[in-house]
Every structure is written in C-alpha cells, then in structure tokens.
Design an enzyme around this catalytic site. Structure first.
Site, PDB file in Angstrom:
ATOM      1  N   LYS A 116       0.826  -1.200   0.000  1.00  0.00           N
ATOM      2  CA  LYS A 116       0.000   0.000   0.000  1.00  0.00           C
ATOM      3  C   LYS A 116       0.859   1.249   0.000  1.00  0.00           C
ATOM      4  O   LYS A 116       0.510   2.276  -0.594  1.00  0.00           O
ATOM      5  CB  LYS A 116      -0.926  -0.005   1.216  1.00  0.00           C
ATOM      6  CG  LYS A 116      -2.105  -0.966   1.112  1.00  0.00           C
ATOM      7  CD  LYS A 116      -3.031  -0.779   2.294  1.00  0.00           C
ATOM      8  CE  LYS A 116      -4.322  -1.586   2.141  1.00  0.00           C
ATOM      9  NZ  LYS A 116      -4.106  -3.022   2.154  1.00  0.00           N
ATOM     10  N   GLU A 200      -2.067   7.305   7.502  1.00  0.00           N
ATOM     11  CA  GLU A 200      -2.684   8.299   6.646  1.00  0.00           C
ATOM     12  C   GLU A 200      -3.784   9.035   7.409  1.00  0.00           C
ATOM     13  O   GLU A 200      -4.378   8.499   8.346  1.00  0.00           O
ATOM     14  CB  GLU A 200      -3.250   7.681   5.371  1.00  0.00           C
ATOM     15  CG  GLU A 200      -4.315   6.646   5.570  1.00  0.00           C
ATOM     16  CD  GLU A 200      -4.758   6.025   4.246  1.00  0.00           C
ATOM     17  OE1 GLU A 200      -5.945   5.669   4.154  1.00  0.00           O
ATOM     18  OE2 GLU A 200      -3.942   5.876   3.318  1.00  0.00           O
ATOM     19  N   ARG A 292      -7.541  -8.090  -8.835  1.00  0.00           N
ATOM     20  CA  ARG A 292      -8.309  -9.325  -9.015  1.00  0.00           C
ATOM     21  C   ARG A 292      -9.763  -8.956  -9.276  1.00  0.00           C
ATOM     22  O   ARG A 292     -10.127  -7.778  -9.234  1.00  0.00           O
ATOM     23  CB  ARG A 292      -8.225 -10.183  -7.751  1.00  0.00           C
ATOM     24  CG  ARG A 292      -8.656  -9.417  -6.496  1.00  0.00           C
ATOM     25  CD  ARG A 292      -8.746 -10.291  -5.275  1.00  0.00           C
ATOM     26  NE  ARG A 292      -8.855  -9.540  -4.039  1.00  0.00           N
ATOM     27  CZ  ARG A 292      -9.957  -8.977  -3.576  1.00  0.00           C
ATOM     28  NH1 ARG A 292     -11.073  -9.062  -4.281  1.00  0.00           N
ATOM     29  NH2 ARG A 292      -9.963  -8.330  -2.424  1.00  0.00           N
TER      30      ARG A 292
END
Length: 671
Positions: A116, A200, A292
């Site tokens: 990430k 974050e 995916r």
C-alpha cells in the site's frame, strides 16, 4: 480461446467461474481440500483433484500443488478467483514459468500494488489524488509516533501488505497511538506475514466508492463505472450498489478518469478495482487497487449487462477488450448483500455446521443468487462462512431496495446462525434508504441494525400460534382417519371437554424469552390469551407454499409461516409479514427449557476455533468485569476475550501459540 482451465479456488467464486466457462464451452478443473471433498464446486466442475488438508496453507495456498494439477490435467490457464493466491505475484510468475496462462494481471503490476505504501507513492507521482500520510521504510515506533503527530488526528494505521479490513486501526489521539500500533502490527503479521504499516489522515464520515477497471495487452484501458461500498462493519463490506447515490455525473466522470489513469500507471491488464475514499465535500483520494475480480463484481454485471468473467477469459487469451469506453452504459440500479453464517448478536462471530434448511429466492431477471452451497452442505470452520450473495436489479434505487426486501424475506436458513435479520434491518434503515450512510455509520450505530426482541407486534406471535393449532388439528384428523373409528369426536384436536369448552396451551422460545399462550376454539377460529389479554383470530387458513392468512380483531393479515422439525428433534417456526420475521422454537408447555449458560459466568470460553496470541492474566490475578484476559486469532481476525465478572483467576488453561477448539475453557475464575 482456452478449451480447459483450472480454477484455483473454492466456494461461490469457483462455481461462478464454472458457470461462465460452461456457457462458453470451456472445460473446468477444480481443486479441493479434504474439507471440500463434497463441495459444490467439486460437483460442478468437469473434473476435480485433491490438493491437501483442510487448512488453506495445506491446500488452496499450495501454489506448487495447484500448478502440478493444472499440468497433469492439461489445463491451459489458471483462474485464481479472489482471496487465496489471487494477488500473489510469485504464484502468477510460477504459472507463467511453466507455460500456463494466469487469468489476471501481470505479476509486475501486482508487485507495484502489493505494498500500500509503494502504491500510494506511485499514484501520487502519476497524478492520482492520495490522502496525506507516511509510507516510509523507517518503521521504528518513535519515528511512526512522530509522523503520526505531524499528520494529525484522527489518523488510520494500515497494514502495508494487507486487505480485507484486517490490520487497520483508527487513532484519535497521540496517547492512543502506541497501543494501537502494536495491535495492528501483530494482526498484520498474523494475517499477511509482514508487520509493516503506513499512516494516513483519516477522512471523517467518508464514502467508499470503487471503480471497476479493465485493461488488455493491446494498450486499451477503460472503466465500467462505480460501485459504492460505504455500508461497512469493521471495514468489511456489507452492502454494495451501483450507481452510487452520492456521486454527481461530474464526480463520476472525474473518478472514472482517475481510475483509468491509475490502471495505466502500472500497465494494468485484466480485471481490477481502484478503490477511493470520498469526503463529504466530494474530494476523493486513492486507497488501493485490488488486482483481481472483486466479490461484488455481480453489481457491475447487472447494470452493464457484461459478464466480467468472460472478459477476463478473453483478455487472458490475448483478445482485445470486448467494448470501448463509450459503449459502457448503466442500466437501472443493482444492490448486493452477502448472506453469512455468523451470529450478529454475538459480535458477528463466524458460524459453522450443516445447513439443515437453505431456502433462497428463485432467480429471475431481477434476482441473482451466487452461492457455493446447497441445503445439506456444511459450512466449515476452515474458510470464509459465506452462504450466498444475493443481488437484485431494477429500474431505479427505490425499486431495487423494494426488490431486495422481498428477496431477503424469501430467505430461510436453519443450522448455523445467519445474518439475514441483520440485513433486513439494514435495507430498511433510513441511512441506507436515504443513501447517506458512511463507512463508519454501522460501527457507530450498530444497535440500530441488530435483530430486535419481541417488540409488541403480537400479530406475528398469534400467527405462529394459529399455524401451530391448525397443524395439531390436521395431525389429529390424520390419526383419526387411520384409526378403527375415524368419526370419533375424541380424536378432534379442539380442546373440547365435558362441561366446558377446554383450552389448548402452547409454549414458544424466542431466544431466551419464553411465550405461553392459551387457545380456545378450532377450525381456524380461536380466542388466544397472552400476557393477560385476549385476541380473536378468525379465518386462519394455510395457503399455497408456506402462506398463512387470517384475521386478527377483524383485520386481515397475510404471513409466511415455515414450520419444520430439525434432525435433533427441535421444532422450528419462522413467521414473516413482509417486513419483519419472528423465529421461534416450539417447546413443551409444562417443561421449562434450560436457556442459561450454567456456570459460564465463572469461565471464559473460546467463541470459535482459533490460536491464542496473547495472554494477559495469570492464576491468582484479581480482575475486573470486562477486563481483557486473552486474545485469540480466528479467521485472520483478533478477538478479545474479557472477564465476565470481577474476581480472582483460578486457572489459565491456554498459553500463547496454543490452538484451541470452540467452547474450550480458557480461563476459570474462582467461585
């Protein structure tokens, strides 16, 4: 196009891929663990091969075994589904290395999105909006604390290599940071094998909106519009829909363009989902790309008319995308919910066991069912406890919500507990109906969505009683008809006695609440006494299927009433009036059933099979009610086990690292 593929997955997604392959004339190879030998995907595939033990690490995560089966069965490609190895770049490389095709993105694209932290930096460089935060390599607690204080609170700690809502914590103050960091790192290490985190800024009351993207090997990349997934519990999606009720046409276009920009930044091929967090002001920020097919992909299929699994197969076979951007249109509104074997009233603990009854709505142009189980199958402890995905489509959002309410009302599940009643309350809640739910709403107001105890609508209980009385009368007539004197008045189940009208008494359990009712009358006309009041039920009659019609106080009502006896001999009644359902257990009138948990107040039990990761108490410790005594990891989630009362710890029966079974006594308090 391929002529044979292997599906490296199980459950509903394996069944879903098989359906498209069958329509296209492609033969399918399934793989299965010891726990799945009788599973539906094994029965539906053209052939199925065993690959190991019941735990994922012994079977569905064994890439080498799966590739061996693909080669032995002459499969040309491998479809990974979602979960397990679907986002494992090493597995994708290994598939390509033996000359097979991986039906998904290239390993290089996965690796660029696998972290990430790295993905966020890459997207920022590509011009995709990102949330301010820290993604650095220095993971020392002191550095992370300083960065957190600099970013400001509230902030989110997230596992850098995670997903599925695991390894995530919201921190609202500097003094809370250290403890949440340790917990998050431990959960991330258990679930993903790596404890790196990123920080974050947390956007208050955000919407979760994702864009379906597709790319091919010819340089084309498009989006198929959005799905909103803001109804979440502990970061797990509960309801998904398209189009989003929040987006304006301008914001939809901007997010779609940003999603395509993100896909092009990593040379993306095949199906992917770009997830954004959207503030109340309309500002949107990149979260991640899921490399995916998503669980909720049927929502997009329903509003676009395209089969995304077919697109995956065609793109993997080297074809160009079947449609250009200008050909992507949205038709109507689609909503998906997931039926799980879980107990909402016990913290949504996953369940397991045999599906003694599984009735789902009949699929048609408006209702779609994606499932990997049928009645009689077992929901195993080893995998995700999903029973089915229920997807509806109609002309607009109000019509789709009405269709969903009808479809949920038609669901009946017995065996492991399920979340059906929770979903029924969800889709009627004003926050959902008005389209204003945010990602934290469920966690803040969970009590508003929980199945309620008997709340005063006595009509549901009276309907159950009338149905029970009618059933008794039918049984009595059947016995009389089989006797030597079929016209005997003594065989009639109307409660008649010499000198008085008599009564029949009924008892039901609703959870731990006992209801006792006394009835006079027969043939569908009754006076029913309950809690000091009397009700007149007239014209009670069973209708086609499970229907029941009657009048209460002169007012007509119609219900669905399911009555059956489960294998253990327990009588089950489920009444539904189209809005609410009432679950009851028929019990003997004069033998009170034991509903307490015995001496459970002196013990802490394992709520489900799992591994002990932390022990916070020792024999002799004085503890307070609600104090955390132990943490176990189950289904890749950490569960905190707390003291049921204040007292002294008499015994601790498990140590860190131990595997424990459901209902095992882990801590005993002195009596």
């Amino acid at each position: 196009m391929f002529t044979k593929i292997l599906i490296a997955n199980r459950g509903e997604i394996a069944c879903r891929v098989i359906r498209t392959c069958r329509r296209l004339g492609i033969r399918t190879v399934a793989v299965f663990s010891e726990a799945d030998a009788d599973a539906q995907h094994v029965r539906l595939a053209d052939e199925a091969w065993p690959i190991g033990g019941p735990r994922p690490a012994e079977s569905y995560l064994r890439g080498d075994a799966i590739i061996d089966v693909a080669r032995q069965s002459d499969a040309q490609a491998i479809h990974p589904g979602y979960g397990f190895l679907s986002e494992n770049a090493d597995f994708a490389d290994a598939v390509e290395a033996v000359g097979l095709v991986f039906i998904g993105p290239k390993a290089a694209s996965m690796r660029r999105m696998g972290s990430k932290a790295g993905a966020k930096e890459l997207m920022h460089a590509a011009g995709v909006p990102v949330v301010p935060g820290y993604t650095g390599e220095d993971q020392s607690p002191d550095r992370l604390q300083r960065e957190a204080d600099a970013i400001g609170y509230p902030l989110m700690i997230k596992a850098a290599h995670g997903g599925g809502g695991k390894g995530m914590r919201i921190v609202r103050g500097s003094d809370e940071f250290a403890a949440n960091l340790v917990s998050c790192q431990r959960e991330a290490a258990n679930a993903f094998g790596r404890d790196r985190v990123l920080l974050e800024r947390y956007v208050e009351k955000p919407r979760h909106i994702e864009i379906q993207v597709f790319g091919d090997a010819h340089g084309n990349a498009i989006h198929l519009n959005e799905r909103e997934c803001s109804a979440q519990r502990r970061y797990q999606k509960v309801l998904e829909e398209s189009p989003s009720p929040f987006l304006t046409p301008q914001l939809r276009q901007a997010m779609g363009e940003a999603a395509v920009l993100a896909a092009r930044a990593i040379d993306y091929v095949n199906a992917g989902t770009v997830e954004f967090i959207v503030g109340q002001d309309g500002g949107f920020y990149f979260m991640e790309i899921n490399t995916r097919l998503q669980v909720e992909h049927p929502v997009t299929e329903m509003v676009t008319g395209f089969d995304l699994v077919e697109w995956q197969l065609r793109v993997a076979a080297g074809e160009a995308l079947p449609a250009a951007q200008e050909a992507i249109a949205q038709r109507g509104h689609a909503i998906e919910v997931r039926l799980y074997a879980e107990d909402p009233e016990a913290g949504f603990l996953p369940g397991s066991g045999r599906l003694e009854r599984l009735r789902l709505p009949q699929p048609d142009a408006h209702v779609r069912i994606d499932s990997g189980v049928v009645e009689g199958d077992t929901v195993t402890i080893f995998y995700d406890p999903m029973i089915a995905k229920l997807i509806v489509h109609d002309a607009d959002r109000p019509a789709a919500l009405a269709r969903l309410r009808q479809a949920l009302a038609a669901c009946d599940i017995a065996g492991p507990k399920s979340n059906v009643e929770f979903l029924e309350r969800l889709v009627r809640h004003p926050a959902v109906v008005e389209g204003r739910i945010d990602t934290g709403y469920l966690d803040r107001h969970l009590d508003e969505f929980m199945p309620a105890p008997h709340d005063g609508d006595t009509d549901l209980l009276l309907a159950a009683a009338a149905g029970q009385l009618l059933a008794q009368e039918r049984e009595a007539l059947a016995r009389a008809g089989a006797s030597s004197d079929p016209t005997s008045p003594w065989a009639i189940a109307d409660g008649w006695r010499l000198g008085h009208g008599g009564q029949r008494s009924l008892a039901f359990l609703q959870g731990e609440q006992r209801h006792e009712l006394h009835a006079h009358g027969s043939g569908g006309d009754y006076r029913i006494d309950f809690q000091g009041r009397s009700w007149h039920v007239e014209g009670a009659r069973r209708e086609a299927g499970d229907g029941l019609s009657l009048r209460v106080g002169g007012r007509g009502r119609r219900f669905t009433l399911v009555m059956d006896t489960l294998p253990e001999g327990r009588q089950r009644l489920v009444v539904h009036d189209g809005d609410r359902r009432l679950r009851l257990q028929g019990v003997a009138m004069y033998r009170h059933e034991r509903t307490d948990a015995g001496s459970a107040g002196d013990r802490v039990l394992a709520p489900m099979p799992g591994r002990v990761v932390l022990v916070r108490a020792a024999a002799g410790d004085e503890v307070q009610a609600g104090q955390e005594l132990m943490v176990i990891e189950a289904m890749k989630m950490e569960l905190s086990l707390k003291a049921p009362r204040a007292g002294t710890v008499a015994e601790v029966r498990a140590a860190s690292g131990d595997f424990v079974e459901a209902d095992a006594v882990l801590v005993a308090l002195a009596s």
